[in-house]
Design a protein around this motif. Sequence first.
Motif, PDB file in Angstrom:
ATOM      1  N   LEU A 132      49.612 -49.978  47.237  1.00  0.00           N
ATOM      2  CA  LEU A 132      48.723 -48.868  47.572  1.00  0.00           C
ATOM      3  C   LEU A 132      47.563 -48.734  46.589  1.00  0.00           C
ATOM      4  O   LEU A 132      46.559 -48.090  46.901  1.00  0.00           O
ATOM      5  CB  LEU A 132      49.509 -47.555  47.617  1.00  0.00           C
ATOM      6  N   SER A 133      47.694 -49.319  45.410  1.00  0.00           N
ATOM      7  CA  SER A 133      46.612 -49.216  44.427  1.00  0.00           C
ATOM      8  C   SER A 133      45.493 -50.215  44.692  1.00  0.00           C
ATOM      9  O   SER A 133      44.494 -50.231  43.972  1.00  0.00           O
ATOM     10  CB  SER A 133      47.165 -49.432  43.012  1.00  0.00           C
ATOM     11  N   THR A 134      45.636 -51.045  45.715  1.00  0.00           N
ATOM     12  CA  THR A 134      44.626 -52.049  46.021  1.00  0.00           C
ATOM     13  C   THR A 134      43.618 -51.510  47.032  1.00  0.00           C
ATOM     14  O   THR A 134      43.801 -50.443  47.617  1.00  0.00           O
ATOM     15  CB  THR A 134      45.269 -53.316  46.588  1.00  0.00           C
TER      16      THR A 134
ATOM     17  N   THR B 271      47.530 -55.961  56.969  1.00  0.00           N
ATOM     18  CA  THR B 271      48.122 -56.821  55.941  1.00  0.00           C
ATOM     19  C   THR B 271      49.612 -56.494  55.859  1.00  0.00           C
ATOM     20  O   THR B 271      49.993 -55.327  55.758  1.00  0.00           O
ATOM     21  CB  THR B 271      47.465 -56.599  54.569  1.00  0.00           C
ATOM     22  N   MET B 272      50.432 -57.525  55.902  1.00  0.00           N
ATOM     23  CA  MET B 272      51.890 -57.368  55.900  1.00  0.00           C
ATOM     24  C   MET B 272      52.471 -58.024  54.651  1.00  0.00           C
ATOM     25  O   MET B 272      52.270 -59.225  54.426  1.00  0.00           O
ATOM     26  CB  MET B 272      52.509 -58.004  57.145  1.00  0.00           C
ATOM     27  N   TRP B 273      53.188 -57.254  53.868  1.00  0.00           N
ATOM     28  CA  TRP B 273      53.887 -57.757  52.690  1.00  0.00           C
ATOM     29  C   TRP B 273      55.385 -57.770  52.977  1.00  0.00           C
ATOM     30  O   TRP B 273      55.909 -56.877  53.641  1.00  0.00           O
ATOM     31  CB  TRP B 273      53.584 -56.887  51.475  1.00  0.00           C
ATOM     32  N   HIS B 274      56.067 -58.773  52.444  1.00  0.00           N
ATOM     33  CA  HIS B 274      57.489 -58.930  52.762  1.00  0.00           C
ATOM     34  C   HIS B 274      58.247 -59.456  51.555  1.00  0.00           C
ATOM     35  O   HIS B 274      57.753 -60.312  50.806  1.00  0.00           O
ATOM     36  CB  HIS B 274      57.674 -59.911  53.928  1.00  0.00           C
TER      37      HIS B 274
ATOM     38  N   LEU C  96      42.658 -49.200  58.930  1.00  0.00           N
ATOM     39  CA  LEU C  96      43.101 -50.378  58.193  1.00  0.00           C
ATOM     40  C   LEU C  96      44.553 -50.123  57.824  1.00  0.00           C
ATOM     41  O   LEU C  96      44.870 -49.087  57.233  1.00  0.00           O
ATOM     42  CB  LEU C  96      42.238 -50.586  56.952  1.00  0.00           C
ATOM     43  N   VAL C  97      45.437 -51.035  58.187  1.00  0.00           N
ATOM     44  CA  VAL C  97      46.874 -50.808  58.025  1.00  0.00           C
ATOM     45  C   VAL C  97      47.439 -51.766  56.984  1.00  0.00           C
ATOM     46  O   VAL C  97      47.210 -52.972  57.043  1.00  0.00           O
ATOM     47  CB  VAL C  97      47.625 -50.984  59.360  1.00  0.00           C
ATOM     48  N   GLN C  98      48.175 -51.198  56.033  1.00  0.00           N
ATOM     49  CA  GLN C  98      48.960 -51.982  55.072  1.00  0.00           C
ATOM     50  C   GLN C  98      50.435 -51.689  55.324  1.00  0.00           C
ATOM     51  O   GLN C  98      50.807 -50.552  55.612  1.00  0.00           O
ATOM     52  CB  GLN C  98      48.607 -51.603  53.639  1.00  0.00           C
ATOM     53  N   SER C  99      51.256 -52.706  55.188  1.00  0.00           N
ATOM     54  CA  SER C  99      52.688 -52.520  55.436  1.00  0.00           C
ATOM     55  C   SER C  99      53.507 -53.350  54.462  1.00  0.00           C
ATOM     56  O   SER C  99      53.107 -54.447  54.069  1.00  0.00           O
ATOM     57  CB  SER C  99      53.039 -52.912  56.875  1.00  0.00           C
ATOM     58  N   LEU C 100      54.648 -52.812  54.081  1.00  0.00           N
ATOM     59  CA  LEU C 100      55.627 -53.518  53.264  1.00  0.00           C
ATOM     60  C   LEU C 100      56.971 -53.446  53.969  1.00  0.00           C
ATOM     61  O   LEU C 100      57.437 -52.361  54.324  1.00  0.00           O
ATOM     62  CB  LEU C 100      55.739 -52.878  51.875  1.00  0.00           C
ATOM     63  N   CYS C 101      57.566 -54.596  54.196  1.00  0.00           N
ATOM     64  CA  CYS C 101      58.916 -54.680  54.756  1.00  0.00           C
ATOM     65  C   CYS C 101      59.795 -55.322  53.700  1.00  0.00           C
ATOM     66  O   CYS C 101      59.544 -56.465  53.288  1.00  0.00           O
ATOM     67  CB  CYS C 101      58.940 -55.497  56.042  1.00  0.00           C
ATOM     68  N   MET C 102      60.819 -54.617  53.278  1.00  0.00           N
ATOM     69  CA  MET C 102      61.602 -55.078  52.134  1.00  0.00           C
ATOM     70  C   MET C 102      63.068 -54.758  52.354  1.00  0.00           C
ATOM     71  O   MET C 102      63.419 -53.715  52.922  1.00  0.00           O
ATOM     72  CB  MET C 102      61.090 -54.384  50.869  1.00  0.00           C
ATOM     73  N   GLY C 103      63.914 -55.666  51.937  1.00  0.00           N
ATOM     74  CA  GLY C 103      65.346 -55.453  52.065  1.00  0.00           C
ATOM     75  C   GLY C 103      65.993 -56.525  52.910  1.00  0.00           C
ATOM     76  O   GLY C 103      65.643 -57.714  52.831  1.00  0.00           O
ATOM     77  N   ASN C 104      66.913 -56.095  53.775  1.00  0.00           N
ATOM     78  CA  ASN C 104      67.681 -57.021  54.603  1.00  0.00           C
ATOM     79  C   ASN C 104      66.919 -57.321  55.898  1.00  0.00           C
ATOM     80  O   ASN C 104      67.381 -57.037  57.001  1.00  0.00           O
ATOM     81  CB  ASN C 104      69.053 -56.399  54.908  1.00  0.00           C
TER      82      ASN C 104
ATOM     83  N   ILE D  26      48.305 -46.115  57.038  1.00  0.00           N
ATOM     84  CA  ILE D  26      47.230 -46.212  58.030  1.00  0.00           C
ATOM     85  C   ILE D  26      46.018 -45.514  57.440  1.00  0.00           C
ATOM     86  O   ILE D  26      45.923 -44.282  57.434  1.00  0.00           O
ATOM     87  CB  ILE D  26      47.654 -45.571  59.367  1.00  0.00           C
ATOM     88  N   THR D  27      45.108 -46.297  56.907  1.00  0.00           N
ATOM     89  CA  THR D  27      43.943 -45.756  56.200  1.00  0.00           C
ATOM     90  C   THR D  27      42.832 -45.450  57.184  1.00  0.00           C
ATOM     91  O   THR D  27      42.494 -46.273  58.037  1.00  0.00           O
ATOM     92  CB  THR D  27      43.448 -46.760  55.144  1.00  0.00           C
ATOM     93  N   SER D  28      42.259 -44.244  57.040  1.00  0.00           N
ATOM     94  CA  SER D  28      41.182 -43.821  57.925  1.00  0.00           C
ATOM     95  C   SER D  28      40.202 -42.952  57.153  1.00  0.00           C
ATOM     96  O   SER D  28      40.623 -42.119  56.338  1.00  0.00           O
ATOM     97  CB  SER D  28      41.735 -43.026  59.117  1.00  0.00           C
ATOM     98  N   PRO D  29      38.920 -43.104  57.374  1.00  0.00           N
ATOM     99  CA  PRO D  29      37.940 -42.237  56.708  1.00  0.00           C
ATOM    100  C   PRO D  29      37.848 -40.854  57.343  1.00  0.00           C
ATOM    101  O   PRO D  29      37.129 -39.992  56.833  1.00  0.00           O
ATOM    102  CB  PRO D  29      36.624 -43.004  56.893  1.00  0.00           C
ATOM    103  N   ASN D  30      38.565 -40.636  58.440  1.00  0.00           N
ATOM    104  CA  ASN D  30      38.409 -39.401  59.204  1.00  0.00           C
ATOM    105  C   ASN D  30      39.375 -38.293  58.795  1.00  0.00           C
ATOM    106  O   ASN D  30      39.126 -37.129  59.076  1.00  0.00           O
ATOM    107  CB  ASN D  30      38.598 -39.686  60.700  1.00  0.00           C
ATOM    108  N   ALA D  31      40.481 -38.646  58.144  1.00  0.00           N
ATOM    109  CA  ALA D  31      41.493 -37.630  57.843  1.00  0.00           C
ATOM    110  C   ALA D  31      40.964 -36.565  56.892  1.00  0.00           C
ATOM    111  O   ALA D  31      41.227 -35.374  57.066  1.00  0.00           O
ATOM    112  CB  ALA D  31      42.737 -38.294  57.260  1.00  0.00           C
ATOM    113  N   TYR D  32      40.188 -36.967  55.895  1.00  0.00           N
ATOM    114  CA  TYR D  32      39.750 -36.041  54.854  1.00  0.00           C
ATOM    115  C   TYR D  32      38.244 -35.785  54.912  1.00  0.00           C
ATOM    116  O   TYR D  32      37.634 -35.345  53.948  1.00  0.00           O
ATOM    117  CB  TYR D  32      40.119 -36.611  53.477  1.00  0.00           C
TER     118      TYR D  32
END
Length: 692
Positions: free
Chosen positions: A578-580, A184-187, A370-378, A204-210
């Motif tokens: 990130l709270s979603t 999911t890409m937010w801009h 599952l990847v979430q991303s935010l691109c913000m600015g110029n 980058i969300t993963s069930p394996n890290a923890y």
Amino acid sequence: EMRDISRTNFEWRENGDPTDFCSNAAELLFDYPPHKILIASSQSDPYNDVIAKQFFERFSPDNCIISIVQPETDMDDNVKSEDSTTTTTTTTDDKNGPWQTEPWYGAKYREVNISDELKEKWSNPDQKIDERLSLPQLNDFITTDFSLRSEDEKIVVDKGENDVDYREIPPKLLSLENNMAGLTMWHKLDQTFKVPKSYIRLQITSPNAYRSPRSMTYARLFQKVLEDDLNSYVYDATVAGCYYKVFCTPSGFRINISGFSEKLPLLLDVVVSRVMSIIQEMKEENHAENSPLSLKFDKAVENLLRETKNFRMDSPYETATYLTRMLLEDNVWHVDNYITEMEGEYFDKNPLTLQECASVVDECLSERTLVQSLCMGNIDEDGVLGVAKVIEERFLSRSRPLTPEEFPRLRSLKTPTREEAIQIFGQDVASSPIPIVVEDVASSESEENHAVEVVLQAGAEYDLGFEGTAIIELIGHIAYNSAFNQLRTKEQLGYIVSAYIKKSAGGVSSLGVVVQSASTLPDVLEERVLNWLDIFRSELEEITPERYAMEAEAIVAQLLERNMRLSDEVASSWGEILSTDPSSKRFKDPQFTRVKTIAQVLTVDEPGEGSGSDVSDIKTSADLKKKVLNFYDKYFTRDAPQRRIMSSRVYGYSARSNYEANKEKVGILSNYDDTRELKRFLSVWPSAPYWI
């Protein structure tokens, strides 16, 4: 090059904290006239070859001090200095002092003079100078394009007669080509601050890290190895105003990229490419060869072990908050679990390896994600799609999207009420004002302070809703000054006193009180905190409705304070994203207006005018006072039916006997095994957000 960087940083400097500016300006006035303090730190003087020559003449063996610091020091009086051809030995004599002990920390040190023979060798080397000792190439990260995408004719929005505050416009979710699964890409294009800078955030969300202490240890080690590996290359980027950070969390990995927009795609590609390539190199590495990568890994293990052990040496009040977290949060790993992975009998049987580290991290980053991303600015939509392509190629090409059941969720446990505690421990805890107490003793023999943290749970945000969340924030706001005045100023229990709203995993809100004292034992501190809770209830009763309105207005002002820098706006938007829960259809959308809604609840008007909130029936300051008192009586008073209270005590080392005497007492948890057993009886709070 340095002049260009200084000029760029000055011309595109963003607003900062006024207090910091005044402090820095005052210092600069000692060295610069008032009309130059703004530009003084960024201005470069013309090149002067005479000064440069004099400066370089001071780079000589006769004018140097070499500091050697290492964990274990050879106490032999012979100090060896080695290079590839000779060995020079300097022994203790009149010029070289013996080993000494510095008085504050007991560290061993000595001063040794460099021999004339070695200084002569350094001054006139008989070998070819190492090729790496040379001036660097021109910095590829220096920005030359400062154009603003917001001034593109296709993007600029006509404000018309009414000005638009673009800070009120939230980021939008982009539709990606080929419907990239698991991304999911937010801009949001900056049209407020007008700076040629951008921010890229990746989760980058993963069930394996923890999933185990070992996997989390490997994730942290990889973070350190990567940072060490990238230091030399991204130094140029940092100097030129571009920054990166890769770090692990219990939910996976996060990558932050920020800086001047023109060079950000280059830095992003460098970082994510190296993330994946170093994993492959680690898989192919033979640890026994002592290669550079193996040495970096060993260094990372040593540093992480030291940091983890030092955690035990934290201040008592910090240890108390940690003990609270270990009880209140479900499925968390104790610090001892991590230490066991890095030293001791288990480590000797099953040591940490480069290859296993690479496999664990590879699984976290590119197998089930599952990847979430935010691109913000110029940055415009084309730039965002370019970022999405990099993410897809590096992380998603081999990945399978997470199912909702695999999405990692940290949840909080319910502290038992009095009746529930009696059911668990029996009637022995019926008379105790705090039925659950966690105890520990300071690890350092020099620690004289004691501490206690008392926590009263109110509930999950989903149960509290907007109104309950707003009310507990108001209670915490008023409680801070009351607790400090009573426990610190009047009773003088200690220098560290605070009352606050404590947030735990899954969105659970509690009223917390922490006190650290060198003169008062934890059980007495606990009694004084309980007494203050009664005093505070009386104070809440005495506060006038007008005062409640004034306190609420102060919170509203903080909540609605406008972001003065682009980085602040990025932080608030990213926090909401990130709270979603992107794996859920119902919880996947951020509530960017959440803070405004809470502010509406706390905005009270004169009778008859109405507050305008559709999530609360609070209309007047009298209504607000009534709600606060009812809330406090329901959750925090001694006889409250829903009172869920616990305490964490930490004894100073000198009071260890008090800690030992309390072992095996009913309701007192003296080690993590006791805590672990109790958690099996506790139910969990709902983790659904309150804004659905």
